[in-house]
Design a protein around this motif. Structure first.
Motif, PDB file in Angstrom:
ATOM      1  N   ILE A  94     -27.611 -57.975 -11.363  1.00  0.00           N
ATOM      2  CA  ILE A  94     -27.331 -57.963 -12.800  1.00  0.00           C
ATOM      3  C   ILE A  94     -26.036 -57.221 -13.101  1.00  0.00           C
ATOM      4  O   ILE A  94     -25.240 -57.661 -13.946  1.00  0.00           O
ATOM      5  N   GLU A  95     -25.801 -56.120 -12.415  1.00  0.00           N
ATOM      6  CA  GLU A  95     -24.548 -55.385 -12.623  1.00  0.00           C
ATOM      7  C   GLU A  95     -23.347 -56.275 -12.331  1.00  0.00           C
ATOM      8  O   GLU A  95     -22.360 -56.293 -13.078  1.00  0.00           O
ATOM      9  N   ARG A  96     -23.433 -57.042 -11.258  1.00  0.00           N
ATOM     10  CA  ARG A  96     -22.332 -57.945 -10.906  1.00  0.00           C
ATOM     11  C   ARG A  96     -22.274 -59.159 -11.828  1.00  0.00           C
ATOM     12  O   ARG A  96     -21.190 -59.665 -12.133  1.00  0.00           O
ATOM     13  N   ASP A  97     -23.441 -59.627 -12.276  1.00  0.00           N
ATOM     14  CA  ASP A  97     -23.462 -60.726 -13.245  1.00  0.00           C
ATOM     15  C   ASP A  97     -22.674 -60.370 -14.498  1.00  0.00           C
ATOM     16  O   ASP A  97     -21.916 -61.187 -15.037  1.00  0.00           O
ATOM     17  N   VAL A  98     -22.883 -59.149 -14.997  1.00  0.00           N
ATOM     18  CA  VAL A  98     -22.177 -58.711 -16.206  1.00  0.00           C
ATOM     19  C   VAL A  98     -20.667 -58.825 -16.007  1.00  0.00           C
ATOM     20  O   VAL A  98     -19.933 -59.258 -16.908  1.00  0.00           O
ATOM     21  N   ASP A 116     -19.163 -63.201 -24.883  1.00  0.00           N
ATOM     22  CA  ASP A 116     -20.281 -63.943 -25.470  1.00  0.00           C
ATOM     23  C   ASP A 116     -21.146 -64.638 -24.423  1.00  0.00           C
ATOM     24  O   ASP A 116     -21.940 -65.527 -24.755  1.00  0.00           O
ATOM     25  N   GLY A 117     -21.014 -64.246 -23.162  1.00  0.00           N
ATOM     26  CA  GLY A 117     -21.771 -64.878 -22.092  1.00  0.00           C
ATOM     27  C   GLY A 117     -23.239 -64.479 -22.079  1.00  0.00           C
ATOM     28  O   GLY A 117     -23.647 -63.485 -22.679  1.00  0.00           O
ATOM     29  N   ARG A 118     -24.057 -65.292 -21.354  1.00  0.00           N
ATOM     30  CA  ARG A 118     -25.500 -65.094 -21.301  1.00  0.00           C
ATOM     31  C   ARG A 118     -25.997 -65.109 -19.865  1.00  0.00           C
ATOM     32  O   ARG A 118     -25.612 -65.979 -19.083  1.00  0.00           O
ATOM     33  N   ILE A 119     -26.848 -64.141 -19.532  1.00  0.00           N
ATOM     34  CA  ILE A 119     -27.554 -64.106 -18.252  1.00  0.00           C
ATOM     35  C   ILE A 119     -29.009 -64.466 -18.524  1.00  0.00           C
ATOM     36  O   ILE A 119     -29.635 -63.866 -19.394  1.00  0.00           O
ATOM     37  N   VAL A 120     -29.540 -65.434 -17.783  1.00  0.00           N
ATOM     38  CA  VAL A 120     -30.946 -65.817 -17.923  1.00  0.00           C
ATOM     39  C   VAL A 120     -31.645 -65.543 -16.591  1.00  0.00           C
ATOM     40  O   VAL A 120     -31.324 -66.156 -15.574  1.00  0.00           O
ATOM     41  N   ARG A 147     -18.458 -56.905 -25.475  1.00  0.00           N
ATOM     42  CA  ARG A 147     -18.174 -58.318 -25.225  1.00  0.00           C
ATOM     43  C   ARG A 147     -19.297 -59.242 -25.698  1.00  0.00           C
ATOM     44  O   ARG A 147     -19.308 -60.412 -25.387  1.00  0.00           O
ATOM     45  N   ARG A 148     -20.264 -58.672 -26.451  1.00  0.00           N
ATOM     46  CA  ARG A 148     -21.317 -59.461 -27.093  1.00  0.00           C
ATOM     47  C   ARG A 148     -22.103 -60.288 -26.068  1.00  0.00           C
ATOM     48  O   ARG A 148     -22.331 -61.483 -26.252  1.00  0.00           O
TER      49      ARG A 148
END
Length: 325
Positions: A221-225, A231-235, A255-256
């Motif tokens: 998750i840290e790298r996903d961010v 405005d990006g989304r992690i699912v 960065r919303r």
């Protein structure tokens, strides 16, 4: 009927053939004579004792099948006895017969075999619900898929690409990187030898991607961010890398960004029926046109479910593993 039971929590060897009563379909349910059943990661978690079925569900593993309707009431979905369907269920798929809400059934797409159709429901319901509904992947946006060579991954890569989205995928070998590229990925990234953050940034000229489908969680998750565009989304759909994550919350604010997730198994029938309708409208035509296709790595007879699970545990497959009945 013949079925496969989890005798106790453990390795593949705890999957044993048994005789069970043929289920009786309830109101709004159909009885399917199973021709093939897909194997999924939740089945493995249930086998290990980590993912019990929801209340009222069968204790038998198996979340998707393809076969012929041989009884029950399919009128709510316009189905009749003799129709060939594939279906999503909360359990019970590793068996000769299964009772399923009719609205969770879809016709076997023209041109596909029962084995191929059995690999559709769990992966396509999951990808549509999470990438397009929850992740809101929109026209012109890009997608990063972790576990790109899995059943979920190969589905997400093909479907997003067919709908016009550039797709990047992380995988565990160079062979798999080439395989996902052959399915339409712009770039396959070997996470064992490459830094996927650097590779995504390089491939997107520093912008990042709009949506990430993550079945790893943990320190990903840290790298996903860092991989996300503004405005990006992690699912998050699974936590194979662990349930605890640390990340820069300031990035989320400035960065919303959105971090969300879901599981499908325990959701209401009405929710799954809505996904089925969307798949029939938007995805089934792509399957029947041959623009996308389930990737089946191997098949095993029902009584060899333990060998099939051993293959899944090894991680040596690309795409789906299917049991035949």
């Amino acid at each position: 009927m013949k079925a496969i039971e989890i005798s106790q929590p453990g390795g593949p060897e705890v999957l044993v053939p048994v005789e069970r009563p043929t289920p009786e379909p309830g109101p709004g349910e159909v009885l399917i004579k199973v021709a093939a059943a897909g194997i999924n990661r939740p089945d493995v978690l249930q086998r290990k004792g980590h993912y019990p079925p929801p209340p009222g569900a069968s204790d038998l593993p198996g979340l998707e099948v393809a076969g012929e309707i041989v009884g029950g009431d399919g009128s709510s979905a316009g189905l009749r006895t003799g129709d060939q369907v594939c279906a999503l269920m909360t359990g019970g798929g590793y068996a000769e017969y299964v009772a399923v809400p009719a609205v969770q059934c879809l016709p076997v797409p023209r041109g596909l075999s029962m084995v191929e159709a059995a690999g559709l429901p769990e992966t396509y319901f999951t990808v549509w619900s999470n990438v397009f509904d929850r992740g809101r992947l929109a026209q012109g946006e890009t997608l990063l898929v972790h576990g790109g060579a899995s059943g979920i991954g190969t589905t997400a890569v093909q479907l997003a690409r067919a709908l016009g989205h550039p797709v990047y995928a992380t995988v565990g070998s160079d062979e798999r990187a080439r395989a996902v590229e052959a399915l339409g990925a712009t770039l396959g990234i070997n996470y064992k030898t490459q830094d996927f953050v650097e590779e995504v940034k390089r491939a997107t000229d520093g912008r990042g991607v709009d949506v990430i489908l993550d079945m790893v969680a943990g320190d990903y998750i840290e790298r996903d961010v860092k991989c996300l565009a503004d405005d990006g989304r992690i699912v998050i759909i699974a936590v194979l890398g662990g349930i605890k994550s640390g990340f820069d919350a300031g990035q989320v604010l400035r960065r919303r960004l959105t971090i969300t997730g879901s599981t499908l198994r325990a959701r209401p029938v009405e929710f799954k029926a809505g996904i089925a309708r969307a798949l029939h409208e938007h995805v089934w035509p792509l399957l029947e046109q041959g623009r996308i296709k389930p990737v089946v790595h191997a098949t095993f007879p029902l009584e060899q479910a333990s060998q099939a699970h051993a293959l899944m545990d090894s991680g040596a497959h690309i795409g789906k593993i299917v049991l035949t009945v």
